[in-house]
Motif scaffolding. Structure first.
Motif, PDB file in Angstrom:
ATOM      1  N   HIS A   1      14.705  -0.299  -3.488  1.00  0.00           N
ATOM      2  CA  HIS A   1      14.957   0.507  -4.522  1.00  0.00           C
ATOM      3  C   HIS A   1      16.088  -0.095  -5.368  1.00  0.00           C
ATOM      4  CE1 HIS A   1      13.301   3.929  -2.330  1.00  0.00           C
ATOM      5  NE2 HIS A   1      13.612   3.616  -1.421  1.00  0.00           N
ATOM      6  N   GLU A   2      17.011  -0.869  -4.611  1.00  0.00           N
ATOM      7  CA  GLU A   2      17.911  -1.623  -5.725  1.00  0.00           C
ATOM      8  C   GLU A   2      17.528  -2.308  -6.736  1.00  0.00           C
ATOM      9  OE1 GLU A   2      19.125  -2.021  -1.087  1.00  0.00           O
ATOM     10  OE2 GLU A   2      17.562  -2.055  -2.131  1.00  0.00           O
ATOM     11  N   LEU A   3      16.500  -2.721  -6.689  1.00  0.00           N
ATOM     12  CA  LEU A   3      15.614  -3.632  -7.869  1.00  0.00           C
ATOM     13  C   LEU A   3      14.681  -2.735  -8.620  1.00  0.00           C
ATOM     14  CD1 LEU A   3      15.126  -7.001  -6.060  1.00  0.00           C
ATOM     15  CD2 LEU A   3      17.246  -6.128  -7.359  1.00  0.00           C
ATOM     16  N   GLU A   4      14.486  -1.462  -8.341  1.00  0.00           N
ATOM     17  CA  GLU A   4      13.594  -0.941  -8.854  1.00  0.00           C
ATOM     18  C   GLU A   4      12.043  -1.310  -8.812  1.00  0.00           C
ATOM     19  OE1 GLU A   4      15.606   0.085 -12.494  1.00  0.00           O
ATOM     20  OE2 GLU A   4      16.814   1.271 -11.700  1.00  0.00           O
ATOM     21  N   ARG A   5      11.887  -2.069  -7.448  1.00  0.00           N
ATOM     22  CA  ARG A   5      10.700  -2.826  -7.730  1.00  0.00           C
ATOM     23  C   ARG A   5       9.798  -2.347  -6.368  1.00  0.00           C
ATOM     24  NH1 ARG A   5      12.603  -8.940  -8.931  1.00  0.00           N
ATOM     25  NH2 ARG A   5      12.332  -8.983 -11.042  1.00  0.00           N
ATOM     26  N   GLN A   6       8.573  -2.430  -6.458  1.00  0.00           N
ATOM     27  CA  GLN A   6       7.456  -2.124  -5.465  1.00  0.00           C
ATOM     28  C   GLN A   6       6.131  -3.307  -5.728  1.00  0.00           C
ATOM     29  OE1 GLN A   6       6.202   1.835  -4.906  1.00  0.00           O
ATOM     30  NE2 GLN A   6       7.688   2.464  -6.370  1.00  0.00           N
ATOM     31  N   ILE A   7       6.034  -3.868  -4.462  1.00  0.00           N
ATOM     32  CA  ILE A   7       4.615  -4.640  -4.350  1.00  0.00           C
ATOM     33  C   ILE A   7       3.832  -3.777  -3.452  1.00  0.00           C
ATOM     34  CG2 ILE A   7       3.462  -6.887  -3.969  1.00  0.00           C
ATOM     35  CD1 ILE A   7       6.162  -8.235  -4.438  1.00  0.00           C
ATOM     36  N   HIS A   8       2.525  -3.609  -3.947  1.00  0.00           N
ATOM     37  CA  HIS A   8       1.553  -2.976  -2.947  1.00  0.00           C
ATOM     38  C   HIS A   8       0.350  -4.054  -2.952  1.00  0.00           C
ATOM     39  CE1 HIS A   8       3.600   0.621  -3.876  1.00  0.00           C
ATOM     40  NE2 HIS A   8       3.442   0.765  -5.057  1.00  0.00           N
ATOM     41  N   VAL A   9       0.062  -4.373  -1.423  1.00  0.00           N
ATOM     42  CA  VAL A   9      -1.067  -4.935  -1.064  1.00  0.00           C
ATOM     43  C   VAL A   9      -2.128  -4.661  -0.298  1.00  0.00           C
ATOM     44  CG1 VAL A   9      -1.514  -7.402   0.347  1.00  0.00           C
ATOM     45  CG2 VAL A   9       0.871  -6.874  -0.836  1.00  0.00           C
ATOM     46  N   GLU A  10      -3.409  -4.910  -0.789  1.00  0.00           N
ATOM     47  CA  GLU A  10      -4.463  -4.699   0.143  1.00  0.00           C
ATOM     48  C   GLU A  10      -5.335  -5.741   0.526  1.00  0.00           C
ATOM     49  OE1 GLU A  10      -6.740  -1.558  -2.081  1.00  0.00           O
ATOM     50  OE2 GLU A  10      -4.862  -0.464  -2.680  1.00  0.00           O
ATOM     51  N   GLY A  11      -5.668  -5.767   1.834  1.00  0.00           N
ATOM     52  CA  GLY A  11      -6.376  -6.967   2.145  1.00  0.00           C
ATOM     53  C   GLY A  11      -7.117  -6.703   3.502  1.00  0.00           C
ATOM     54  N   ARG A  12      -7.133  -7.813   3.998  1.00  0.00           N
ATOM     55  CA  ARG A  12      -7.816  -7.938   5.575  1.00  0.00           C
ATOM     56  C   ARG A  12      -7.064  -8.935   6.439  1.00  0.00           C
ATOM     57  NH1 ARG A  12     -13.228  -7.364   7.334  1.00  0.00           N
ATOM     58  NH2 ARG A  12     -13.505  -8.559   9.453  1.00  0.00           N
ATOM     59  N   VAL A  13      -6.762  -8.512   7.690  1.00  0.00           N
ATOM     60  CA  VAL A  13      -5.732  -8.890   8.721  1.00  0.00           C
ATOM     61  C   VAL A  13      -6.523  -9.749   9.711  1.00  0.00           C
ATOM     62  CG1 VAL A  13      -5.397  -6.750  10.045  1.00  0.00           C
ATOM     63  CG2 VAL A  13      -3.681  -8.400   9.917  1.00  0.00           C
TER      64      VAL A  13
END
Length: 215
Positions: free
Chosen positions: A102-114
């Motif tokens: 929130h403090e950086l106004e950033r998000q990263i969304h990841v999709e993949g296989r585990v």
């Protein structure tokens, strides 16, 4: 309790921007950069990652874990294999994950296989953990019902006494997972909800395509 009206809660995002010129060829490089900046700027829980799993019947669930490494392009985290997420991962290894700063106004969304890490890799990390964390991992039936807090504290106390002055072995039900990303989206908040969003998609030759998508 009455209704809760939230439609007028808004904020403007204006502290940063993300352009095509800022994007490296590999999304892992940008993920590492943003993660390092979150750590250096001391945001709350910079390594927290919200991870979503689903059953074979496509019933989803989410929770938060802590990323411990980004290694060889994979996101590494550790937990109980018999937990709800562990059981769902065994059924369906496709996952989604989000970093939210929130403090950086950033998000990263990841999709993949585990997939699981090797026993040797899990052993090595387990031995690095604080004493109490190792004890907790041994005794907690994570995600399972328990009668009271006193119950789990009694188990903790008994296991602590058992291993005073001794090496604490990693339990078979606990270890690491590695997420291999197939899609990674970087989200940077901007004015008027015209956010910057770029999506990396892994190609058949392991290169990455890059697209800007609409906010």
């Amino acid at each position: 309790m009455g209704d809760l009206h939230l439609e007028n809660i808004r904020r403007e995002y204006s502290s940063r921007q993300l352009g095509r010129k800022d994007l490296p060829t590999s999304p892992i490089d940008l993920l590492n950069q943003w993660l390092q900046e979150a750590i250096e700027l001391k945001v709350n829980e910079p390594t927290a990652m919200i991870i979503g799993t689903a059953t074979m019947e496509a019933r989803p669930s989410i929770r938060t874990v802590l990323v411990k490494e980004v290694l060889d392009g994979k996101l590494i985290f550790y937990s109980n294999y018999k937990s709800r997420k562990g059981r769902q991962i065994e059924q369906n290894p496709q996952v989604a994950a989000t970093f939210l700063w929130h403090e950086l106004e950033r998000q990263i969304h990841v999709e993949g296989r585990v997939e699981r890490l090797s026993e040797a890799e899990s052993d090595a990390y387990f031995d690095m953990r604080p004493y109490k964390s190792r004890i907790g991992a041994r005794i907690s039936p994570q995600s399972q019902p328990i009668p009271s807090r006193e119950y789990i504290m009694a188990l903790f106390a008994a296991e602590s006494l058992r291993y005073v002055g001794r090496h604490i072995p990693r339990p078979d039900h606990w270890g690491g997972w590695a997420i291999t990303p197939e899609r990674i989206e970087f989200w940077q908040g901007r004015d008027s909800r015209l956010h910057d969003r770029f999506v990396y998609t892994r190609q058949a030759d392991d290169s990455w395509s890059i697209e800007r998508v609409a906010p």
